[in-house]
Structure formats: structure tokens, C-alpha cells
Design an enzyme around this catalytic site. Structure first.
Site, PDB file in Angstrom:
ATOM      1  N   THR A  63      -8.700   6.392  -2.400  1.00 44.59           N
ATOM      2  CA  THR A  63     -10.085   6.019  -2.699  1.00 44.59           C
ATOM      3  C   THR A  63     -11.049   7.176  -2.495  1.00 44.59           C
ATOM      4  O   THR A  63     -12.177   7.115  -2.976  1.00 44.59           O
ATOM      5  CB  THR A  63     -10.541   4.831  -1.825  1.00 44.59           C
ATOM      6  N   LYS A  88     -14.812   8.232  -4.286  1.00 46.09           N
ATOM      7  CA  LYS A  88     -16.065   8.542  -3.583  1.00 46.09           C
ATOM      8  C   LYS A  88     -16.629   9.878  -4.033  1.00 46.09           C
ATOM      9  O   LYS A  88     -17.845  10.013  -4.261  1.00 46.09           O
ATOM     10  CB  LYS A  88     -15.816   8.544  -2.073  1.00 46.09           C
ATOM     11  N   LYS A 144      -8.201  14.218   4.018  1.00 45.95           N
ATOM     12  CA  LYS A 144      -7.219  13.147   3.972  1.00 45.95           C
ATOM     13  C   LYS A 144      -6.398  13.185   5.254  1.00 45.95           C
ATOM     14  O   LYS A 144      -6.388  14.199   5.958  1.00 45.95           O
ATOM     15  CB  LYS A 144      -6.264  13.313   2.784  1.00 45.95           C
ATOM     16  N   ARG A 145      -5.709  12.087   5.516  1.00 48.30           N
ATOM     17  CA  ARG A 145      -4.704  12.102   6.574  1.00 48.30           C
ATOM     18  C   ARG A 145      -3.716  13.229   6.293  1.00 48.30           C
ATOM     19  O   ARG A 145      -3.294  13.423   5.164  1.00 48.30           O
ATOM     20  CB  ARG A 145      -3.994  10.742   6.596  1.00 48.30           C
ATOM     21  N   HIS A 153       0.796  -1.228   0.000  1.00 50.44           N
ATOM     22  CA  HIS A 153       0.000   0.000   0.000  1.00 50.44           C
ATOM     23  C   HIS A 153       0.826   1.275   0.000  1.00 50.44           C
ATOM     24  O   HIS A 153       0.270   2.351   0.197  1.00 50.44           O
ATOM     25  CB  HIS A 153      -0.923   0.028   1.220  1.00 50.44           C
ATOM     26  N   LYS A 185       0.735  14.627   0.886  1.00 54.39           N
ATOM     27  CA  LYS A 185      -0.647  14.879   0.449  1.00 54.39           C
ATOM     28  C   LYS A 185      -0.889  16.366   0.203  1.00 54.39           C
ATOM     29  O   LYS A 185      -1.909  16.752  -0.337  1.00 54.39           O
ATOM     30  CB  LYS A 185      -1.629  14.317   1.478  1.00 54.39           C
TER      31      LYS A 185
END
Length: 1013
Positions: free
Chosen positions: A832, A836, A716-717, A518, A722
Site C-alpha cells: 500500500t 500512498k 518498508k519492512r 496476505h 523487498k
């Protein structure tokens, strides 16, 4: 609604007894009852004189099939250590011999020399009694189960009625008898709990039927091992899957409750933290919907990772007491308990042990034994009888209490072992910044793997099949490296407990396991210091050394003389402290290694695991992640779901996601566009209400939230790759430009010709991740400044939603017009949340990373707002940085950094403490000005600003925007977790659907069936 029409148990019993369930008749049944009755009278002195009891020959007592006694009587006879608790056998306690278990009694009966003289009448009575018990026990063991009486069979042959009256009675029964509430003490939470228990009752009917059917047909099974599952709330999902939301809504309305209000009483299960756990939850949902024979395994944490609060504009962490008000969905399995060994030492088995039947060559003598207690969580399939299981393990001590220490007054020592054992499943992801924390995390992972493997092997052994066929009937998926220690644990079981030779055990192991990677970040690949593992898991470390030695021998034969390759692929990393590379262990011990997106697959083959790929090219593949359309559209966005169903003519799209493609044929329809816009507005109004009751409830002068504004969501985390930092810097630039423009336009409540925006951030930072926490502080500080500026507050509003979880995502995602997926290219394995958002019609501002690339291919790159360097360009830029070739930061970024350095974001409290300039953001500003920031924020900034401007222009044209939104939803069929799980099943697990007979239809369908009959 007889379960015999659907129930595999009923079908099997019907086949065994033609014409229906067994009916009591005179014969064996009556004779056996009579024998038991006479035996009871004989014990109390009421038997007729000279009655022989029919016990002269043991075989005459009961027939081998033993269909006669009721289940209650048999259970009492077989399980009881004393016959005194049987009906009619009270009193006359007898000697200690009566306390012997049945197996010990059979051994005693076989020893004729142990019996007193025959004229000892009292002993003869006891002996007769023991013979009956011994034969009952043998019959139960031989048969494995007991035929039920007619009444029990009839009761278990029916599903609970799905009528309003039946549901109301069931709910009220749980209120009074399960929760012990009276009519005067019923509140919303007790109503939720009772409703949840009533739904769980219905789930358990299908759950038991599913497990019985799987045991009957014995298909190849899949076991999904994941350290986290981010499930979200269960009530709405269960009602949707069972297709009984409508009748429950009506039932509760008549009882004075609103179903939607009860949804809000449920607390999210804190069994996960981020995308890894949410993906696992989606896969369980899809496996159940696809009728796959799959179980999930995980841990039952007492506390979640943490509850996030914002205090003085900084993240603060508090314990997540998610179990404090009860969790009605789980079933505690006190009968499913396994011992997990830790510490101690390993020695060779002695000749005496080998003669005694010990099968292994080595014996692990542990210093600590922890018990794993199972908790089961039913996972319902959507509109199918299949209900799968998520089995969670909780750690318990093998010895609860040190009474000797307690009696000496050492109360802390008396419970020390209990506390040490229970700590293992106390918290998701214990802080591993200390040696004690790292050891606890390794304990947690091994405890999870060992309990799961013991359970899987036990279930398989019950079939009587050879362990050499284990991999033909079992597939185990390792979700990231956390469960990778399961590989040597299975080897330990096969070698030490089952006595398989090394070669056969290893072949079984590789055939069984598959590993999902992952991450593409080398530093995120888990490693464990060898000294820590040797201390905690000495036998496991020994097996890992043996695996590595055997593997490296193969590498040297394949690539002679290439010792640098040997060093790179070794499971053991050499250095000052040897490390166990868990990702390498996962690759070597699995028959399949999959990435989670196409780009991710290319990266791990070409860069991350290139040496392994050259050795095992057929072992590597990719399966692009997906999300379940049931939770992430049907449930969380009822407004849009209704529009889609109305347009397509049925709800079939919820199981056949490919039908969403038909929306593209209607994208230009004026009627559909109007309905689509109305659905989006309703979702925004729901979000606005949420923000007003949470974020703005204490604000005396809250900003205006306009549902016509563009809602931009970045959830998001929090992590540097990110790039939430780039987003908030862009927001500050937008704020400064709005201020510039406002100076030119006066006398208006809002700035004209500007697309108003509501921008929402959410996500947690790891407690020890300082930079991520600084980014959160920067976002919150910027929000405070912007939301309180009367000049811009009607054109730009910013929120940071604390303690982000699944339930909050279900509110945020349907309302979004734009979602941000702006990670540095090559850093995000898949993602993901982008799926969504797009499934709900939200556009994407994103980089060429993870699943963004595949989404762009499916819906058309021109429909998204893509920007920034791609993965190859990122490598080139970083190489230039490494050579000392710094970039000049863009003018716009320089302006924002200067604004921060001016002290504009400082709070009143900070100013009062004498803090000036950039304050807490000094390190961020310095990194941006360096022109060599590793995450390429400065490099991609100008391209990002252009993408934002393109989004503004597109949003100003509602017709084209709505058409594009419809096409986005219509193009998301490929990103369903149903497709992902089917790919796993076909390509990796090699399993087929195993649908439980029958079909879970709607209430109306069942009523029509009964009328026809």
C-alpha cells in the site's frame, strides 16, 4: 445545537413521549416519591402512627412502568447490596439479610416459611423494604432501561458547543481537573493531553449516539479481527474528521499554544508494525466514513514490537514504552470482562450436569483462567455522525494476588500468576524462536479470538434472535491467519455453551466468517504444533480434529482415491510433529477467501491454494488494497491538498475520491504546475528540517540538503524479498560513477550534469532475522562513507531513518519525487505504500509485482519506471538455478561487490579490531557472486540500473515531470480504501450503510442553520 435534531436517542425518547421529554406531574411519580419518603421516615421512627405505607399489596407500591424515580435513586436501589447508602437511609445497619442482592431477596420473599411471626415488627419493616427493592429490580430488568428525569434528558440532548470560548473552557477544565495541573505547571504535553481529552469528549457524543442507533435499527454488523492496527496519531485525524481543526487552532492560539506543536507531543500508538496493521487502520477509517456498522477488535499491547535504534551502525532493539505518558483516547471498560480458559483437560458432560441445564456434550476443565478487559477507541467518520469502535483487549489475572505465598515470604510466587497472565498482551509478536515464545504467541492469538467472539455473541444474544440466524446479522473478517483460531472458538461456544448440533453450528460458522490472505510465501503461512495446541487449548484442538475429519470425508467423496490431494488440503499436516495449518483452517471455515490484489489472487488460485480453489471456486476472490485519502493526502500533505481543493473548487474529493480524475484535465495548466511544484518544495523543506533535527543534529559538518534535488524514498519492512539490498548496491554503484566523473571535472562545488539525489531508507528488521539486520548495517555504513566524502556529498546523500512509524511516513511520503517498490515479482501480495506515494504525486520505480501492476494499468505503464522479471519469469529463473544453471553476474554488480570486499565500508572501530575485507558483509557478497541468489538481485540488477537512468532523464525536464506527477495523483481514485471497503461490504459482508441521523457539518454551517431557525 440540540442533539434532538440529530440524536437517535432523543428521537426515540421524543416518540415515546409525544410533545417532548417527560415532565414530572402529580400522579404515579409523586405517589412513588411520597412512598419512598414515608418508607425512609418509617425506618428512622418518624412515620405517622398507623401509617400503612401502601405496602399491603406489593403491586400497589410502584407501577410496572416505573417512570418515577430519578436515575440516581434507581441505580442506588438496584445496584446496592445495602440500602444504607441511599439518601435518608443512613444508619440502622440492620442484620445480614439486608446485604442480600435483589434477586436473592425475591427468592426469600417467595418462601413464606422462612419469615418469622408477623408480630416481629422489626422484621416486617425489613420485609417492606425488601419488597420495594425487589420490585424496583424487577421493573429495571423487565424494561431494560429507565426513563430519565427532565433535567438529565435536557443535558444529554445537546452537543457541546463548537465555539472558541466553549472549547477553551473545556481544555482548561481538563488541565485543572483531569490532569491536576495549575496555571504554573502547564507545559506542551499537558496542553496536548487536555486538548485530546476535550476532543475525545466530543467523539464520545457521536460514539454513544452511533451505538444506540445501531442497537435500535439492528443492522447486519461487521467485526474486523486483526492482531495489529497501525493507527498513527489520533489528534489531527479526529479534528479533521469532526471538521473542527480551525476553531481548535484559534482556541489554542489564544491560550498560548500552536496546534501543530501539540500534534508532535502525541506518541504513535504501538498497536501494529507494518502494512497489515496500517491496512486495518485505513479500513476502519473508511468504514466510518461510509457509515458501515463495523467494529474492529484487537489487542492492547503494553509495549510495541520494539523501538529501533542504530548503535555502531547496527540495529538495536529496545522496549517501546508507548503508554508511559498516557493514552487519552481510550475508554477503559471495567464492566466488559470475559474469562478465557487455557490448559487443563476435556471430559464428557455428566448426566447430572445435563439435567442441571448444561447444553454441551463436553466440558473443558481449565487449569488457567485469564480475564480479558475491554478498552474502547472511538473511530470517527469523516464529516459524518458515525463514530465506530476499535475494542482492544488487555489480559488480567482472574486472581490478582496469592496472599498465602506472600505471607510465607515467597514474594515471587505471589505475583507469578499475575505476571503470566499479563504477559499475554505485553508485546506485539513475541519472539517465537523458543518453545516458550511460541506458546506465548498462541496464547495471545487465542485470548484475542475468544474474548472477541464472546463479546460478539453476547451482543447478538441480547437481541433475542435465534443463533441459527447469527450469520445473517454478523460478518466476521479474519485479517490474515492470526485470528483464524476464532473459527473453532465460535464452534466451541455454539456447541458447548449454546447446545447447537454440529451441523447447524458449522453452517452458522461458515456463513459468518471470511478470511483475507496476505502472503504468497508458503513459509509465512502460520502453523502450530499439535502437541502445543493440545496442551494449551485441549478443547479447541479437539474441535479442529473434528472439523478436519468432517472436511476430509467430503474431499474423499469429491475426489475418490486421491489421497495425495487429501494430504495436501488437510488442516493437519502429518510429519514427525503434526502441525495445524491455520490458513487451511481459515479457508475451510469461511464462506469467502480473498487476496489483496489481482496478481495475488491469481497466485493463490493457481499455485498456493490450487486444490482448495478446485473445490470451492466461488469462495475465492480478490479485493485490491487501498489507502484512506484523508490521512494520506488531506492530513499529511496540507500543501498539496490545498492546491487540489483550489483546482477542483471544493473538498468534495476527500469523500468522493473519483473527483481526483478531474486533475488530469488541468495537468498542462501552467498555474497548476507552479502550485504543484511549490507544494512539493514545501513538503521537502519540512522533511529537510526533520532530517536536520534528527539525523544531522550531532553532525559537525552536515551535507547540503537541496530541495531541488530528487528525493528518493524506500520505506518498508526490511526483508530480502523487498530487496533493499539491491537498492543500496545501486546507490554504491552511483557513488563509484560519481567519483569517476569527478576525476574528469575539477574546480566545481558540485558535479555538473548530474541529477543530485537525497536517498532515504527506513524500516525495521525482525530481531531474529540476521540477513535483514546485515542489510541495515550495509545501508548505514554506505551512508557514512558517502555523506562524508567531500567529492560527492553535494550530489548524493543517503539516510537511514531509524524507528520508522506512521508519523514519520507522513513527513517522508509528501516530499518524495520517487518511491522504490522493487520486490521480487510474485512475492508481494499487494503493498500500500506505493499507493500512498503515487497519491501524493511521487513516481514509482518498481517491478511487476503486487499492486504495481494495477497502478500501471490505471495511470499508464509509460508513466512509471518498471523493470525486472515478472512472476512467471521468476519461476523460470529459479527453476534454472535449481538445475545448477548459474548466471554470470553483471559487470556493474561485480564492481560494487569488489568495492565492498576491498574493505571500503569498514568503520574505524572495525579496522582497529583487525577486521579486513568484506567484514560483516561476507555472506552477502558470496551470495551475489553465486549467480543463483533466490531473490534475483543479480538477475534484475542491470534492468534496475536502466530504470534509474530513465528517472534521472525524466527529472531533468521539470515541466514534463510535474505534468506526470499531476496525472499520477489524478489516476489514484481506484486505490482508495473507501473503494476497497465498499467492495468488501457489497461482495463479501453483504452489509449496507447505516448512517446515523444528522450530519456533522462545519462551524459556519451550523451557525447558518441556527440563524435560519
Amino acid at each position: 445545537m440540540l442533539r434532538s435534531r440529530r440524536d437517535p436517542v432523543a428521537r426515540v425518547m421524543a416518540e415515546a413521549t409525544p410533545g417532548g421529554p417527560p415532565t414530572p406531574v402529580l400522579g404515579n411519580h409523586t405517589v412513588q416519591k411520597e412512598q419512598l419518603r414515608v418508607l425512609r421516615k418509617h425506618r428512622t421512627g418518624q412515620a405517622p402512627a398507623g401509617h400503612a405505607l401502601g405496602l399491603a399489596t406489593p403491586d400497589s407500591v410502584l407501577s410496572p412502568g416505573f417512570p418515577g424515580l430519578t436515575k440516581t435513586e434507581l441505580s442506588a436501589l438496584v445496584r446496592s447490596r445495602s440500602t444504607d447508602n441511599l439518601p435518608g437511609m443512613e444508619g440502622d445497619k440492620g442484620p445480614v439479610l439486608r446485604l442480600l442482592p435483589a434477586r436473592a431477596m425475591r427468592d426469600l420473599l417467595a418462601q413464606g416459611s422462612a419469615a418469622p411471626a408477623d408480630n416481629d415488627g422489626m422484621f416486617r419493616d425489613w420485609l417492606d423494604e425488601f419488597r420495594v427493592r425487589a420490585q424496583l429490580s424487577a421493573a429495571a430488568e423487565d424494561k431494560g432501561s429507565v426513563d430519565d428525569t427532565t433535567k438529565l434528558w435536557e443535558i444529554l440532548s445537546e452537543y457541546q458547543p463548537r465555539t472558541v470560548e466553549a472549547i477553551q473552557k473545556q481544555i482548561v477544565t481538563h488541565i485543572e481537573y483531569t490532569l491536576a495541573r495549575s496555571r504554573f505547571t502547564i507545559d506542551h504535553h499537558s496542553a496536548y493531553m487536555a486538548t485530546a481529552y476535550s476532543v475525545r469528549d466530543r467523539l464520545l457524543e457521536y460514539f454513544n449516539d452511533t451505538q444506540q442507533y445501531f442497537n435500535e435499527v439492528f443492522p447486519k454488523r461487521v467485526y474486523y479481527l486483526s492482531i495489529e492496527y497501525l493507527l498513527g496519531r489520533t489528534l489531527a485525524n479526529a479534528l479533521t474528521s469532526l471538521n473542527i481543526s480551525g476553531v481548535y487552532r484559534e482556541s489554542l492560539r489564544e491560550l498560548g499554544f500552536v496546534l501543530e506543536d501539540l500534534y508532535n507531543q502525541e506518541q504513535d500508538a504501538a498497536l501494529g508494525n507494518g502494512g497489515l496493521g496500517r491496512l486495518a487502520a485505513c479500513y476502519l477509517d473508511s468504514a466510518a466514513a461510509l457509515d458501515l456498522p463495523l467494529w474492529g477488535y484487537g489487542l492492547r499491547y503494553n509495549y510495541g514490537m520494539f523501538t529501533q535504534s542504530i548503535i555502531e551502525e547496527k540495529q538495536s532493539e529496545f522496549p517501546d514504552f508507548w503508554l508511559s505518558r498516557g493514552f487519552p483516547w481510550e475508554i477503559e471498560r471495567l464492566d466488559v470482562v470475559y474469562a478465557v480458559n487455557m490448559y487443563g483437560f476435556v471430559r464428557k458432560a455428566t448426566p447430572a450436569e445435563l439435567e442441571d441445564g448444561y447444553k454441551g456434550k463436553f466440558v473443558w476443565e481449565p487449569d488457567m483462567e485469564v480475564l480479558a478487559v475491554a478498552y474502547d477507541l472511538p473511530i470517527p467518520g469523516y464529516k459524518t455522525n458515525t463514530t465506530l469502535n476499535l475494542r482492544l483487549w488487555q489480559s488480567k489475572p482472574s486472581h490478582d494476588f496469592d496472599l498465602m505465598s506472600f505471607n510465607r515470604g515467597n514474594y515471587t510466587a505471589a505475583i507469578a500468576l499475575r505476571q503470566e497472565c499479563e504477559n499475554i498482551t505485553s508485546v506485539l509478536y513475541p519472539d517465537d524462536s523458543t518453545p516458550q515464545g511460541r506458546e506465548l504467541r498462541l496464547k495471545q492469538q487465542y485470548f484475542f479470538a475468544s474474548a472477541s467472539l464472546q463479546d460478539i455473541v453476547r451482543r447478538y444474544r441480547k437481541s433475542g434472535r435465534s443463533l441459527l440466524e447469527f450469520g445473517q446479522y454478523n460478518a466476521i473478517q479474519i485479517n490474515d491467519t492470526h485470528p483464524a483460531v476464532a473459527i473453532p472458538e465460535l464452534m466451541r461456544i455454539l456447541l458447548d455453551e449454546e447446545g447447537l448440533p454440529w451441523g447447524e453450528a458449522w453452517a452458522v460458522c461458515v456463513q459468518t466468517f471470511a478470511y483475507t490472505n496476505h502472503t504468497v510465501l508458503p513459509e509465512a503461512l502460520e502453523t502450530w504444533p499439535v502437541p502445543v495446541m493440545e496442551k494449551l487449548l485441549p478443547r479447541i484442538m479437539q474441535i479442529i480434529f473434528d472439523i478436519n475429519c468432517t472436511f476430509l470425508s467430503c474431499v474423499r467423496k469429491r475426489f475418490p482415491g486421491d489421497e495425495s490431494r487429501v494430504e495436501r488440503v488437510s488442516i493437519i499436516a502429518e510429519g514427525h510433529t503434526q502441525l495445524v495449518r491455520m490458513a487451511h483452517l481459515g479457508i475451510v471455515g469461511s464462506h469467502a477467501v480473498n487476496a489483496v490484489a489481482r496478481l495475488h489472487g491469481e497466485i493463490i488460485q493457481d499455485r498456493l491454494f490450487r486444490d482448495f480453489y478446485e473445490m470451492f471456486p466461488k469462495r475465492f476472490t480478490y479485493v485490491t488494497n487501498g489507502v484512506t485519502p484523508r490521512r494520506w493526502l488531506l492530513e499529511c500533505n496540507p500543501y498539496l491538498s490545498h492546491v487540489i481543493t483550489d483546482t477542483l473548487g471544493s473538498e468534495d474529493w476527500t469523500k468522493d475520491i473519483e473527483q481526483l480524475c478531474r486533475l488530469k484535465d488541468h495537468a498542462t495548466s501552467r498555474k497548476l504546475q507552479q502550485q504543484w511544484l511549490m507544494a512539493k518544495r514545501l513538503a521537502k523543506e519540512r522533511l529537510i528540517l526533520f532530517l536536520k533535527t534528527t539525523q544531522l543534529k550531532d553532525d559537525p559538518n552536515p551535507p547540503t540538503l537541496d530541495p531541488n534535488a530528487m528525493f528518493v524514498v524506500h520505506i518498508k519492512r526490511i526483508h530480502e524479498y523487498k530487496r533493499q539490498l539491491m537498492n543500496i548496491l545501486q546507490v554504491l554503484l552511483r557513488y563509484l560513477r560519481l567519483k569517476d566523473y569527478a576525476e574528469l571535472v575539477t574546480g566545481t562545488e558540485s558535479i555538473p550534469h548530474v541529477v543530485p539525489r537525497v536517498i532515504i531508507f527506513a524500516g525495521k528488521a525482525a530481531p531474529a532475522y540476521t540477513r535483514a539486520k546485515e542489510i541495515i548495517q550495509l545501508i548505514v555504513s554506505a551512508a557514512r562513507l558517502i555523506n562524508n566524502d567531500p567529492v560527492t556529498r553535494n550530489s548524493l546523500v543517503v539516510f537511514f531513518v531509524a524507528d520508522y512509524n506512521v508519523s514519520k511516513a507522513e513527513i517522508l511520503i509528501p516530499a518524495a519525487d520517487i518511491s522504490e517498490h522493487i520486490s521480487t515479482a510474485g512475492m508481494e501480495a499487494s503493498g500500500t505504500s506505493n499507493m500512498k506515494f503515487a497519491l501524493n504525486g511521487a513516481n514509482i520505480i518498481g517491478t511487476y509485482d503486487g499492486a504495481n501492476i494495477e497502478i500501471a494499468e490505471e495511470v499508464g505503464k509509460e508513466k512509471l519506471f518498471m523493470f525486472g522479471a515478472n512472476a512467471k519469469e521468476v519461476e523460470d529463473v529459479r527453476a534454472a538455478y535449481a538445475r545448477g544453471e548459474a548466471e554470470t553476474i553483471p559487470t556493474d554488480l561485480d564492481r560494487v561487490i569488489s568495492f565492498i570486499e576491498s574493505g571500503a565500508l569498514l568503520s574505524k572501530e572495525e579496522r582497529a579490531r583487525g577486521i579486513t575485507g568484506a567484514g560483516a558483509y561476507r555472506a552477502i557478497c558470496d551470495e551475489m557472486r553465486s549467480g543463483t541468489d533466490y531473490w534475483l538481485v543479480a538477475h534484475d540488477f542491470q534492468s534496475y540500473i536502466k530504470a534509474q537512468a530513465q528517472a534521472d532523464r525524466a527529472f531533468a525536464n521539470p515541466k514534463a515531470w510535474t505534468e506526470n506527477s499531476i496525472n499520477l495523483t489524478g489516476g489514484m481514485a481506484h486505490f482508495s480504501s473507501d473503494r476497497s471497503v465498499k467492495e468488501y461490504a457489497d461482495r463479501i459482508w453483504k452489509v449496507k450503510p447505516c448512517p446515523v441521523p444528522g450530519q456533522t457539518g462545519s462551524i459556519e454551517e451550523e451557525e447558518e442553520e441556527e440563524e435560519e431557525e
